[in-house]
Scaffold this active site. Structure first.
Site, PDB file in Angstrom:
ATOM      1  N   ASN A  13       0.863  -1.184   0.000  1.00 13.08           N
ATOM      2  CA  ASN A  13       0.000   0.000   0.000  1.00 13.08           C
ATOM      3  C   ASN A  13       0.895   1.228   0.000  1.00 13.08           C
ATOM      4  O   ASN A  13       1.488   1.586   1.019  1.00 13.08           O
ATOM      5  CB  ASN A  13      -0.902  -0.023   1.247  1.00 13.08           C
ATOM      6  CG  ASN A  13      -1.753   1.241   1.368  1.00 13.08           C
ATOM      7  OD1 ASN A  13      -1.904   2.000   0.409  1.00 13.08           O
ATOM      8  ND2 ASN A  13      -2.304   1.471   2.544  1.00 13.08           N
ATOM      9  N   TRP A  14       1.006   1.868  -1.164  1.00 11.21           N
ATOM     10  CA  TRP A  14       1.890   3.018  -1.288  1.00 11.21           C
ATOM     11  C   TRP A  14       1.380   4.257  -0.549  1.00 11.21           C
ATOM     12  O   TRP A  14       2.122   5.205  -0.353  1.00 11.21           O
ATOM     13  CB  TRP A  14       2.078   3.371  -2.764  1.00 11.21           C
ATOM     14  CG  TRP A  14       2.909   2.404  -3.535  1.00 11.21           C
ATOM     15  CD1 TRP A  14       3.472   1.244  -3.080  1.00 11.21           C
ATOM     16  CD2 TRP A  14       3.284   2.507  -4.912  1.00 11.21           C
ATOM     17  NE1 TRP A  14       4.163   0.610  -4.080  1.00 11.21           N
ATOM     18  CE2 TRP A  14       4.067   1.368  -5.219  1.00 11.21           C
ATOM     19  CE3 TRP A  14       3.033   3.441  -5.921  1.00 11.21           C
ATOM     20  CZ2 TRP A  14       4.589   1.149  -6.494  1.00 11.21           C
ATOM     21  CZ3 TRP A  14       3.545   3.220  -7.180  1.00 11.21           C
ATOM     22  CH2 TRP A  14       4.322   2.089  -7.470  1.00 11.21           C
ATOM     23  N   LYS A  15       0.099   4.249  -0.184  1.00 14.06           N
ATOM     24  CA  LYS A  15      -0.526   5.416   0.446  1.00 14.06           C
ATOM     25  C   LYS A  15      -0.322   6.645  -0.451  1.00 14.06           C
ATOM     26  O   LYS A  15      -0.411   6.526  -1.667  1.00 14.06           O
ATOM     27  CB  LYS A  15       0.007   5.601   1.863  1.00 14.06           C
ATOM     28  CG  LYS A  15      -0.182   4.334   2.716  1.00 14.06           C
ATOM     29  CD  LYS A  15       0.145   4.536   4.165  1.00 14.06           C
ATOM     30  CE  LYS A  15      -0.088   3.251   4.928  1.00 14.06           C
ATOM     31  NZ  LYS A  15       0.129   3.419   6.381  1.00 14.06           N
ATOM     32  N   HIS A  99      -9.471   1.164   5.340  1.00 15.61           N
ATOM     33  CA  HIS A  99      -8.176   1.387   5.994  1.00 15.61           C
ATOM     34  C   HIS A  99      -8.333   2.378   7.142  1.00 15.61           C
ATOM     35  O   HIS A  99      -9.142   3.301   7.069  1.00 15.61           O
ATOM     36  CB  HIS A  99      -7.154   1.908   4.977  1.00 15.61           C
ATOM     37  CG  HIS A  99      -5.744   1.876   5.480  1.00 15.61           C
ATOM     38  ND1 HIS A  99      -5.239   2.824   6.330  1.00 15.61           N
ATOM     39  CD2 HIS A  99      -4.740   0.982   5.254  1.00 15.61           C
ATOM     40  CE1 HIS A  99      -3.978   2.540   6.605  1.00 15.61           C
ATOM     41  NE2 HIS A  99      -3.648   1.427   5.963  1.00 15.61           N
ATOM     42  N   GLU A 101      -6.676   4.805   8.109  1.00 18.26           N
ATOM     43  CA  GLU A 101      -6.473   6.217   7.764  1.00 18.26           C
ATOM     44  C   GLU A 101      -7.707   6.801   7.086  1.00 18.26           C
ATOM     45  O   GLU A 101      -8.005   7.988   7.250  1.00 18.26           O
ATOM     46  CB  GLU A 101      -5.223   6.347   6.879  1.00 18.26           C
ATOM     47  CG  GLU A 101      -3.946   6.061   7.651  1.00 18.26           C
ATOM     48  CD  GLU A 101      -2.774   5.647   6.785  1.00 18.26           C
ATOM     49  OE1 GLU A 101      -1.728   5.311   7.364  1.00 18.26           O
ATOM     50  OE2 GLU A 101      -2.910   5.636   5.535  1.00 18.26           O
ATOM     51  N   GLU A 171      -5.291  -4.829  10.819  1.00 18.17           N
ATOM     52  CA  GLU A 171      -4.350  -3.732  10.976  1.00 18.17           C
ATOM     53  C   GLU A 171      -4.581  -3.046  12.319  1.00 18.17           C
ATOM     54  O   GLU A 171      -5.403  -2.130  12.416  1.00 18.17           O
ATOM     55  CB  GLU A 171      -4.530  -2.708   9.846  1.00 18.17           C
ATOM     56  CG  GLU A 171      -4.124  -3.215   8.490  1.00 18.17           C
ATOM     57  CD  GLU A 171      -3.768  -2.048   7.582  1.00 18.17           C
ATOM     58  OE1 GLU A 171      -2.694  -2.099   6.988  1.00 18.17           O
ATOM     59  OE2 GLU A 171      -4.533  -1.093   7.506  1.00 18.17           O
ATOM     60  N   GLY A 177       2.415   2.538  10.791  1.00 18.67           N
ATOM     61  CA  GLY A 177       3.309   3.673  10.606  1.00 18.67           C
ATOM     62  C   GLY A 177       4.029   4.111  11.859  1.00 18.67           C
ATOM     63  O   GLY A 177       4.707   5.136  11.857  1.00 18.67           O
ATOM     64  N   SER A 217       2.814  -2.726  10.332  1.00 17.24           N
ATOM     65  CA  SER A 217       4.271  -2.557  10.270  1.00 17.24           C
ATOM     66  C   SER A 217       5.017  -3.872  10.034  1.00 17.24           C
ATOM     67  O   SER A 217       6.077  -4.120  10.611  1.00 17.24           O
ATOM     68  CB  SER A 217       4.801  -1.871  11.544  1.00 17.24           C
ATOM     69  OG  SER A 217       4.314  -0.550  11.637  1.00 17.24           O
ATOM     70  N   GLY A 238       2.906  -1.301   4.316  1.00 18.01           N
ATOM     71  CA  GLY A 238       2.954   0.145   4.122  1.00 18.01           C
ATOM     72  C   GLY A 238       4.343   0.612   3.732  1.00 18.01           C
ATOM     73  O   GLY A 238       4.765   0.504   2.583  1.00 18.01           O
ATOM     74  N   GLY A 239       5.090   1.122   4.703  1.00 16.86           N
ATOM     75  CA  GLY A 239       6.396   1.727   4.422  1.00 16.86           C
ATOM     76  C   GLY A 239       7.361   0.819   3.698  1.00 16.86           C
ATOM     77  O   GLY A 239       8.108   1.265   2.811  1.00 16.86           O
TER      78      GLY A 239
END
Length: 255
Positions: A13-15, A99, A101, A171, A177, A217, A238-239
């Site tokens: 997930n590049w966000k 998600h 966010e 999640e 994050g 994470s 994510g990251g």
């Protein structure tokens, strides 16, 4: 993981990261790194603006394309939203919904997650449905209640047949994050709770064939341990999905 019963899916997930040009450069690097890795489904979920160029760059590869959201209506006066028909024109196969966010910053609620899911599934796409608790909810000891509620509402009126195109991603909001990660045993425990909810709704066969990812994470350092657990069927990354070598290491862990 239990590859004999269900598919392992590693989804990035590049966000809100990567311009179209950056996305193409990343994909061109990633394609060569994962070209022979076929024991799991590899997906990258990119910002809408990247979809046309990344879709073109992915042609002929073993990497699937995903979006980060989709509206429940096929068209209309919904400024800033994207329909599933728009996504399908660019060979998008997966859509993330619910998600944390989206819930935290954009008012996503359980009922709208369900509405989005119905449209995505009816349109022939696959959905990655995110569920997870806040740190305050964890401290109150109501993780089971929260993830069970979110799962049940998201799946309302979804049939057992349609569940073949549904992935659940656990999640924990406190781990997204932040660098914090649930222990492998805790990720396995909560994923098992979600699987039990699915079993109650649809029966054991559907529960055992549903892919349930962990998405708090997961990275190159902890992926092997997390993916060794029977109820962790992949990751929503994510990251670590923004670095080709790190993402490839997670794909390797799933092999």
């Amino acid at each position: 993981m239990n590859n004999s019963k269900r598919k392992t899916v590693i989804a990035g997930n590049w966000k809100m990261n990567m311009t179209p040009n950056e996305g193409v450069a990343f994909v061109n690097e990633l394609k060569s790194l994962v070209k022979d890795k076929n024991n799991c489904e590899i997906v990258i979920c990119v910002p809408d603006v990247d979809i046309p160029t990344v879709s073109e760059a992915l042609k002929g590869s073993n990497i699937k394309l995903g979006a980060q959201n989709a509206h429940w209506e096929l068209k209309g006066a919904f400024t800033g939203e994207t329909s599933v028909n728009m996504l399908k024109e660019y060979n998008v196969g997966y859509v993330i919904i619910g998600h944390s966010e989206r819930r935290q910053f954009f008012g996503e609620i359980n009922n709208s997650v369900n509405m989005r899911l119905k449209t995505i599934i009816e349109s022939g796409l696959k959905a990655i449905v995110c569920v997870g608790e806040l740190i305050t909810e964890r401290e109150l000891g109501i993780t089971t209640e929260i993830v069970s509620l979110q799962t049940k509402v998201a799946l309302h009126d979804i049939t057992a047949e349609q569940m073949k195109n549904v992935i659940i991603a656990y999640e924990p909001v406190w781990a997204i994050g932040t660098g914090k990660t649930a222990t492998a045993d805790e990720a396995d425990r909560v994923n098992g709770i979600i699987r039990n909810v699915i079993s109650d709704l649809y029966g054991e066969n559907t529960a055992e064939s549903t892919t349930i990812q962990y998405g708090g994470s997961m990275n190159a350092a902890n992926a092997v341990e997390l993916l060794s657990k029977v109820n962790v069927d992949g990751g929503l990354i994510g990251g670590a999905s923004l670095k080709a070598l790190d993402f490839t290491a997670i794909v390797d862990a799933a092999q």
